[in-house]
Structures are given as structure tokens and as C-alpha cells.
Design a protein around this motif. Structure first.
Motif, PDB file in Angstrom:
ATOM      1  N   PHE A 159       0.990  -1.205   0.055  1.00  0.00           N
ATOM      2  CA  PHE A 159       0.003  -0.088  -0.099  1.00  0.00           C
ATOM      3  C   PHE A 159       1.222   1.226  -0.117  1.00  0.00           C
ATOM      4  CE2 PHE A 159      -2.773   3.546   2.210  1.00  0.00           C
ATOM      5  CZ  PHE A 159      -3.569   3.106   1.148  1.00  0.00           C
ATOM      6  N   GLY A 160       2.131   1.670   0.462  1.00  0.00           N
ATOM      7  CA  GLY A 160       2.961   2.180   0.533  1.00  0.00           C
ATOM      8  C   GLY A 160       3.623   2.695   0.063  1.00  0.00           C
ATOM      9  N   THR A 161       4.261   1.409  -1.387  1.00  0.00           N
ATOM     10  CA  THR A 161       5.100   1.520  -2.316  1.00  0.00           C
ATOM     11  C   THR A 161       3.909   2.113  -3.803  1.00  0.00           C
ATOM     12  OG1 THR A 161       6.215  -0.567  -1.770  1.00  0.00           O
ATOM     13  CG2 THR A 161       5.359   0.843  -3.959  1.00  0.00           C
ATOM     14  N   LEU A 162       2.153   1.605  -2.725  1.00  0.00           N
ATOM     15  CA  LEU A 162       1.431   2.498  -4.166  1.00  0.00           C
ATOM     16  C   LEU A 162       1.224   3.675  -4.479  1.00  0.00           C
ATOM     17  CD1 LEU A 162      -1.479  -0.219  -4.578  1.00  0.00           C
ATOM     18  CD2 LEU A 162       0.441   0.065  -5.776  1.00  0.00           C
ATOM     19  N   MET A 163       1.185   4.450  -2.815  1.00  0.00           N
ATOM     20  CA  MET A 163       1.314   5.769  -2.509  1.00  0.00           C
ATOM     21  C   MET A 163       3.083   6.703  -2.841  1.00  0.00           C
ATOM     22  SD  MET A 163      -0.456   6.184   1.413  1.00  0.00           S
ATOM     23  CE  MET A 163      -0.138   7.651   1.458  1.00  0.00           C
ATOM     24  N   GLY A 164       3.383   5.622  -3.416  1.00  0.00           N
ATOM     25  CA  GLY A 164       5.223   6.604  -3.436  1.00  0.00           C
ATOM     26  C   GLY A 164       5.878   6.497  -2.713  1.00  0.00           C
ATOM     27  N   ILE A 165       5.524   5.972  -1.354  1.00  0.00           N
ATOM     28  CA  ILE A 165       6.525   5.529   0.144  1.00  0.00           C
ATOM     29  C   ILE A 165       7.625   4.997  -0.130  1.00  0.00           C
ATOM     30  CG2 ILE A 165       6.329   6.047   2.479  1.00  0.00           C
ATOM     31  CD1 ILE A 165       3.389   6.085   2.496  1.00  0.00           C
ATOM     32  N   LYS A 166       8.836   5.541   0.301  1.00  0.00           N
ATOM     33  CA  LYS A 166      10.458   5.693  -0.209  1.00  0.00           C
ATOM     34  C   LYS A 166      10.632   4.548   1.471  1.00  0.00           C
ATOM     35  CE  LYS A 166      10.213   6.907  -4.420  1.00  0.00           C
ATOM     36  NZ  LYS A 166       9.830   6.203  -5.394  1.00  0.00           N
ATOM     37  N   ASP A 167      11.010   3.045   0.656  1.00  0.00           N
ATOM     38  CA  ASP A 167      12.349   3.345   1.992  1.00  0.00           C
ATOM     39  C   ASP A 167      11.219   2.260   2.872  1.00  0.00           C
ATOM     40  OD1 ASP A 167      15.007   4.578   0.557  1.00  0.00           O
ATOM     41  OD2 ASP A 167      14.940   6.268   1.677  1.00  0.00           O
ATOM     42  N   LEU A 168      10.949   1.623   2.518  1.00  0.00           N
ATOM     43  CA  LEU A 168       9.880   1.045   3.683  1.00  0.00           C
ATOM     44  C   LEU A 168      10.525  -0.737   3.867  1.00  0.00           C
ATOM     45  CD1 LEU A 168       6.354   1.629   1.859  1.00  0.00           C
ATOM     46  CD2 LEU A 168       7.155   3.068   4.406  1.00  0.00           C
ATOM     47  N   PRO A 169      10.613  -0.525   5.504  1.00  0.00           N
ATOM     48  CA  PRO A 169      10.257  -1.947   5.764  1.00  0.00           C
ATOM     49  C   PRO A 169       9.850  -2.754   5.201  1.00  0.00           C
ATOM     50  CG  PRO A 169       9.887  -0.222   7.833  1.00  0.00           C
ATOM     51  CD  PRO A 169       9.323   0.171   6.389  1.00  0.00           C
ATOM     52  N   THR A 170       9.809  -3.700   5.319  1.00  0.00           N
ATOM     53  CA  THR A 170       9.349  -4.976   4.573  1.00  0.00           C
ATOM     54  C   THR A 170       8.829  -6.352   5.772  1.00  0.00           C
ATOM     55  OG1 THR A 170      11.460  -7.066   4.347  1.00  0.00           O
ATOM     56  CG2 THR A 170      10.299  -5.254   2.716  1.00  0.00           C
ATOM     57  N   THR A 171       9.525  -6.092   7.444  1.00  0.00           N
ATOM     58  CA  THR A 171       8.437  -6.892   8.420  1.00  0.00           C
ATOM     59  C   THR A 171       7.915  -6.067   9.403  1.00  0.00           C
ATOM     60  OG1 THR A 171      10.731  -6.521   9.566  1.00  0.00           O
ATOM     61  CG2 THR A 171      10.467  -8.680   7.981  1.00  0.00           C
ATOM     62  N   TYR A 172       7.429  -6.810   9.776  1.00  0.00           N
ATOM     63  CA  TYR A 172       6.318  -6.275  10.992  1.00  0.00           C
ATOM     64  C   TYR A 172       7.520  -5.576  12.018  1.00  0.00           C
ATOM     65  CZ  TYR A 172       4.248  -5.011  15.611  1.00  0.00           C
ATOM     66  OH  TYR A 172       3.733  -4.713  16.426  1.00  0.00           O
ATOM     67  N   GLY A 174      10.649  -4.614  11.432  1.00  0.00           N
ATOM     68  CA  GLY A 174      11.516  -3.339  10.398  1.00  0.00           C
ATOM     69  C   GLY A 174      10.211  -2.213  10.737  1.00  0.00           C
ATOM     70  N   TYR A 175       9.099  -1.979  10.733  1.00  0.00           N
ATOM     71  CA  TYR A 175       7.688  -1.183  10.877  1.00  0.00           C
ATOM     72  C   TYR A 175       7.907  -1.049  12.356  1.00  0.00           C
ATOM     73  CZ  TYR A 175       6.440  -1.288   6.407  1.00  0.00           C
ATOM     74  OH  TYR A 175       5.785  -1.351   4.738  1.00  0.00           O
ATOM     75  N   SER A 176       8.208  -1.823  13.357  1.00  0.00           N
ATOM     76  CA  SER A 176       7.828  -1.692  14.379  1.00  0.00           C
ATOM     77  C   SER A 176       8.485  -0.485  15.188  1.00  0.00           C
ATOM     78  CB  SER A 176       8.328  -3.113  15.622  1.00  0.00           C
ATOM     79  OG  SER A 176       7.760  -2.770  17.050  1.00  0.00           O
ATOM     80  N   ASP A 177      10.622  -1.273  15.025  1.00  0.00           N
ATOM     81  CA  ASP A 177      11.741  -0.590  15.452  1.00  0.00           C
ATOM     82  C   ASP A 177      11.609   1.331  14.530  1.00  0.00           C
ATOM     83  OD1 ASP A 177      12.768  -2.525  16.682  1.00  0.00           O
ATOM     84  OD2 ASP A 177      14.060  -3.055  14.708  1.00  0.00           O
ATOM     85  N   LEU A 178      10.613   1.150  13.508  1.00  0.00           N
ATOM     86  CA  LEU A 178      10.393   2.579  12.609  1.00  0.00           C
ATOM     87  C   LEU A 178      10.050   3.031  13.633  1.00  0.00           C
ATOM     88  CD1 LEU A 178       9.763   2.920   9.377  1.00  0.00           C
ATOM     89  CD2 LEU A 178       9.192   4.361  11.014  1.00  0.00           C
ATOM     90  N   LEU A 179       8.556   2.687  14.225  1.00  0.00           N
ATOM     91  CA  LEU A 179       7.914   3.607  14.724  1.00  0.00           C
ATOM     92  C   LEU A 179       8.614   4.158  16.280  1.00  0.00           C
ATOM     93  CD1 LEU A 179       3.973   3.375  15.622  1.00  0.00           C
ATOM     94  CD2 LEU A 179       5.704   2.742  17.000  1.00  0.00           C
ATOM     95  N   ASP A 180       8.960   3.091  16.626  1.00  0.00           N
ATOM     96  CA  ASP A 180       9.782   3.480  18.049  1.00  0.00           C
ATOM     97  C   ASP A 180      10.977   4.446  18.255  1.00  0.00           C
ATOM     98  OD1 ASP A 180       8.060   1.569  19.727  1.00  0.00           O
ATOM     99  OD2 ASP A 180       9.245   0.366  19.854  1.00  0.00           O
ATOM    100  N   ASP A 181      11.744   3.920  16.791  1.00  0.00           N
ATOM    101  CA  ASP A 181      12.530   5.347  16.616  1.00  0.00           C
ATOM    102  C   ASP A 181      12.538   6.891  16.301  1.00  0.00           C
ATOM    103  OD1 ASP A 181      14.308   2.755  17.570  1.00  0.00           O
ATOM    104  OD2 ASP A 181      14.593   2.237  15.528  1.00  0.00           O
ATOM    105  N   TYR A 182      11.465   6.458  15.102  1.00  0.00           N
ATOM    106  CA  TYR A 182      10.921   8.788  15.136  1.00  0.00           C
ATOM    107  C   TYR A 182      10.139   8.321  16.518  1.00  0.00           C
ATOM    108  CZ  TYR A 182       9.062  11.435  11.678  1.00  0.00           C
ATOM    109  OH  TYR A 182       8.750  12.431  10.893  1.00  0.00           O
ATOM    110  N   GLU A 183       9.644   8.149  17.094  1.00  0.00           N
ATOM    111  CA  GLU A 183       9.252   8.836  17.918  1.00  0.00           C
ATOM    112  C   GLU A 183       9.911   9.059  18.957  1.00  0.00           C
ATOM    113  OE1 GLU A 183       4.301   6.310  18.014  1.00  0.00           O
ATOM    114  OE2 GLU A 183       5.810   6.162  19.746  1.00  0.00           O
ATOM    115  N   ARG A 184      11.318   8.063  19.418  1.00  0.00           N
ATOM    116  CA  ARG A 184      12.417   8.577  20.941  1.00  0.00           C
ATOM    117  C   ARG A 184      12.626   9.873  20.284  1.00  0.00           C
ATOM    118  NH1 ARG A 184      12.896   2.758  21.672  1.00  0.00           N
ATOM    119  NH2 ARG A 184      14.201   2.810  19.801  1.00  0.00           N
ATOM    120  N   GLU A 185      12.709   9.980  18.688  1.00  0.00           N
ATOM    121  CA  GLU A 185      13.369  11.674  18.164  1.00  0.00           C
ATOM    122  C   GLU A 185      12.448  12.635  18.433  1.00  0.00           C
ATOM    123  OE1 GLU A 185      16.007  13.290  14.498  1.00  0.00           O
ATOM    124  OE2 GLU A 185      15.442  10.590  14.352  1.00  0.00           O
TER     125      GLU A 185
END
Length: 309
Positions: A159-172, A174-185
Motif C-alpha cells: 500500500f505504501g509503495t502504491l502511495m509512492g512512499i520510499k524506503d519502507l520496511p518489509t517486516t513487522y 522493521g515497522y515496529s522499530d521505525l515507529l519506536d525510533d521515530y517517536e523517541r526522536e
């Protein structure tokens, strides 16, 4: 998990099918997403998505844009319903279906009016996956199967790729780490966070069953983790009340283990469209005419291209 050990054996019929499918295959992936989000956990998935929605407001740059557009203040219920519609359009016939792609085009046209950086798109997309999964892990009547996590993650990435979003994770993970890291910052309080949150809580009150209307604001805050609550500037709730909310939801989960499986997919019913909707109705009111004019132009170009081929 031993099927049937903690509840009715029929309760696990959908899980048996999920385990027989291959989330690496597109058709199987889409089927798993439907079984998980529309059959076994429709209410939980919606609630987890709602909390995920609030996480976006903990990022000041996101909440300031939402505050500036005033969509939640001026037409909040429709804004919420439109979000449900985009989710339904992507799930109903598969994320790569013509129906889903039409919904994504409409969504991209709306987002195209704003200067939104890729990292914010990545974070918001992550919340739509991690939010429901973490809710189900905490309050669901069973735990999610690895096939479900793989399918939901693959679906989200597509879905994100169809939206044109770049550099997406491919595993859960990866998404969990993305969320936690982004919120910490990026989590930080801003007055806009509180304004958009309060507007959203008013929407929740409007759309809740009447017995919950007086307490829905406190219930929602009680379900926030501390970093989120602080970033949104919401008042701390009494410990006994928070515990009561959590215990009640876990009791509900235990009861649901004995319920029969849902045989038909749950379909959200947006209150803003009592007679049904088309994508021509979806989007901010002030953009509708422009969006539909653009749609007509694209459709004409497609016809011309087919005729000249």
C-alpha cells in the motif's frame, strides 16, 4: 498455541485457514488480511487504528499541519469516515485491485496539496500497522500468528509503495522499530497536538454509542501510554481507572474465546454517508470539486490513450 484449548474449537476456524495460506503469495496475503482485520478482530483492529491515529498527533510537524487545515475542527466526522473508507477500499478486493488503486490515487491527490516529507509518510504508515497489532497483542482474544504478521506487513508495504512512499520496511519488526525510533526522536508536546487531539476526542464522542459518550474521552486517555499522553498534553487518569479499563478489555477477550467465528466480513459503515458513497464524495469539502475535475481529466486522457493505441 493449541487450537481450541482455551475456547470453542470453531472459534479457531479462521486461524486454521490463515495457517494454511502463504503470505508471500498476493492472493493469500490479501485473504489473510481480510480474515484477521474483518473476521477475527474487526473491533480490535478499529480501536488499534484509532489509537494509532492519535500517535500521529504526538509529532508536532504533523499536528501543526492538521491543525492548520482545520479538517478535524470543521468537519471531523467526515474526515474520520474518509479514513475508514480508504482502508476499506484497499482491503475489500485486495491491495492491487483496480478498486484499491483508485482509492490510492484519490488519497495521493489529497496529499498532493501539502508538502509532506517522506519520513512522515513512513511513520504514519507504520502506525497503521503497529497500532492494531499492539492492541491485539494486549487485548485480543488470541495472539496473532506469524502468517498474520507477515501478511499485514507485506500488505502495508505494498500500500505504501502504491502511495509512492520510499524506503519502507518489509517486516513487522522493521515497522515496529521505525515507529519506536521515530517517536523517541520526534515526540514532543506542542499546543497544536492538544488542539487536534481534543477535536478528535469530540469526534469519538459523536460517533460512540450513547452510554459511552460521557466517558469516551477519559477511556481514550486511559489507553494511551505515558509518552503519548505527555506528547498530546492530556491529563493523567487515576491509576484505578486505567487498571479498570485494561482489566475490562482483557475480560472481554476471555469471553470472546467462546464466541462463534464471524462468517461474513465486517464492513465499516461511515455515518457521514448513510446512503452509501463513491470516491467522488471522499476528501476535504473544499477540495471536492477540484479532485473530481482532475479525475474527469485523467479519465478522458485514459480513454484517448486507449483509442489511439
Amino acid at each position: 498455541m493449541t487450537l481450541g484449548r482455551l475456547g470453542s474449537r470453531r472459534r479457531y476456524d479462521n486461524l486454521r485457514e490463515i495457517r494454511s495460506l502463504d503470505p508471500a503469495r498476493e492472493a493469500d496475503r490479501d485473504r489473510i488480511v481480510v480474515l484477521t482485520s474483518r473476521h477475527d478482530f474487526p473491533w480490535d483492529y478499529t480501536q488499534g487504528t484509532g489509537i494509532a491515529f492519535l500517535r500521529d498527533y504526538g509529532i508536532p510537524s504533523i499536528s501543526r499541519l492538521l491543525d492548520h487545515t482545520r479538517q478535524f475542527e470543521d468537519d471531523g466526522v467526515k474526515r474520520y469516515d474518509d479514513t475508514l473508507i480508504f482502508a476499506e477500499e484497499s482491503v475489500a478486493e485486495g491491495v492491487d485491485s483496480p478498486r484499491s488503486r483508485a482509492g490510492v490515487r484519490r488519497l495521493n491527490q489529497i496529499h498532493g496539496h501539502y508538502d509532506i516529507p517522506n519520513d512522515e509518510f513512513r511513520y504514519v504508515l507504520a502506525t497503521t500497522l503497529v497500532g492494531p497489532v499492539r492492541w491485539i497483542e494486549q487485548f485480543g482474544w488470541r495472539q496473532l500468528d506469524p502468517n498474520e504478521l507477515a501478511a499485514l506487513s507485506s500488505f502495508t508495504t505494498r500500500f505504501g509503495t502504491l502511495m509512492g512512499i520510499k524506503d519502507l520496511p518489509t517486516t513487522y519488526a522493521g515497522y515496529s522499530d521505525l515507529l519506536d525510533d521515530y517517536e523517541r526522536e520526534h515526540f514532543a508536546f506542542d499546543p497544536a497536538n492538544r488542539r487536534v487531539t481534543e477535536a478528535t476526542l469530540r469526534i469519538a464522542r459523536q460517533t460512540s454509542p450513547w452510554p459511552l459518550k460521557p466517558v469516551v474521552r477519559r477511556l481514550t486517555i486511559a489507553l494511551m501510554d505515558e509518552p503519548l499522553r505527555e506528547a498530546l498534553g492530556m491529563p493523567r487518569q487515576p491509576a484505578w481507572f486505567v487498571r479498570l479499563v485494561h482489566v475490562s478489555l482483557k475480560a472481554r477477550a476471555r469471553v470472546l474465546r467462546f464466541a462463534p467465528p464471524r462468517r461474513t466480513a465486517f464492513v465499516p459503515k461511515p455515518v457521514s454517508y448513510p446512503d452509501g458513497y463513491s470516491l467522488r464524495d471522499v476528501g476535504p469539502a473544499k477540495m471536492i470539486d477540484e479532485l473530481n475535475a482532475r479525475h474527469r481529466g485523467e479519465a478522458s486522457a485514459d480513454v484517448s490513450a486507449r483509442e489511439s493505441a
